[in-house]
Design an enzyme around this catalytic site. Sequence first.
Site, PDB file in Angstrom:
ATOM      1  N   GLU A  44       0.982  -1.148  -0.012  1.00 22.64           N
ATOM      2  CA  GLU A  44       0.023   0.031  -0.001  1.00 22.64           C
ATOM      3  C   GLU A  44       0.899   1.215   0.053  1.00 22.64           C
ATOM      4  O   GLU A  44       1.877   1.491   0.744  1.00 22.64           O
ATOM      5  CB  GLU A  44      -0.778   0.261   1.177  1.00 22.64           C
ATOM      6  N   LYS A 123     -10.138   1.907  -2.033  1.00 21.12           N
ATOM      7  CA  LYS A 123     -10.293   1.374  -0.325  1.00 21.12           C
ATOM      8  C   LYS A 123     -11.304   1.821   0.059  1.00 21.12           C
ATOM      9  O   LYS A 123     -11.578   3.184  -0.100  1.00 21.12           O
ATOM     10  CB  LYS A 123      -8.936   2.078   0.183  1.00 21.12           C
ATOM     11  N   CYS A 156      -4.839  -2.745   3.663  1.00 24.58           N
ATOM     12  CA  CYS A 156      -4.642  -2.378   4.989  1.00 24.58           C
ATOM     13  C   CYS A 156      -5.739  -2.621   5.815  1.00 24.58           C
ATOM     14  O   CYS A 156      -6.373  -3.472   6.311  1.00 24.58           O
ATOM     15  CB  CYS A 156      -3.949  -1.251   4.908  1.00 24.58           C
TER      16      CYS A 156
END
Length: 295
Positions: A44, A123, A156
């Site tokens: 990321e 995300k 993440c």
Amino acid sequence: MSNSLTVAAAQFEMREVDGFDAFARQVRGLLDRTDGADLVVLPELFTAALFTARPGWRADPVGELSRIADYTDDYGALFQDAARTRGQVIVAGSHLVRAPDGEGVHNTAFVFFPDGSVVRHVKTHIFPAEAGWGTGEGDILAPFRVGSVTVGVSICYETEIPEVATVLARKGAELIVSPSYTFTPAGFWRVRHCAQARAIENQVYVVHCPTTGDPGAPLSPGRGRSSVLGPCDTGFAPDGVLAEAAPDTQDVITARLDLDLLHENRRTGAATTHTDRRRRAPVYRDYAEELLAGL
């Protein structure tokens, strides 16, 4: 013939660079260590290293991290070429991209295919610190195919939200890739432990690949070690760890994922969570109001 996929986690170390060319050389050197992998995963926001390309960057506030979006075209060209010439599917970590409406940025994972096609995942759950960069959230969870294998992306903090992996698994994901950028050992272990939990509860493989390196303030250091994870059950390593990188440094790990073994584990493993979670769906419906409260 065994149904398998060879994966590599390319753990990138952020370093100060004097421009995109220096960054690209580091990327190419890392990719050269992934020969033989069908699917390569980078971390990321490893492109945060490009923040250091501006003279005097150490005096700039981290809130200006969104300026790395200026390199989006160069980033795309680099990985499109790499995927084509190397014949690999490359999950090129994630990168900040200008939002379509011009308001802020999106933390976006790009998946580059050898045929030139590109899949994007925005995300869906940003880490609280990301709000300070003007980062918005996406709304779509859509797995993609690499050969015969269905793959989902969980960036993440998304990995700490069980519903994300649940949706991906319900949509057929057998492998979840989790690029991450965590600033402390505690942050790393949150994602790592949750990645292992997602592998167990959904009976999937997970590739966790963190950004590492510490160019200096205002950038936060990257902490962690990449791993390839599976269910903790017969046929797999007892701790679920199929491969693991060196911590807090640039490294590459490679593992072959046996999909036949995974599907047999879903049928006959000691813990058949993939099936049992679906089997008790009527119970969850009884508590739908509590599960969805505030949503």
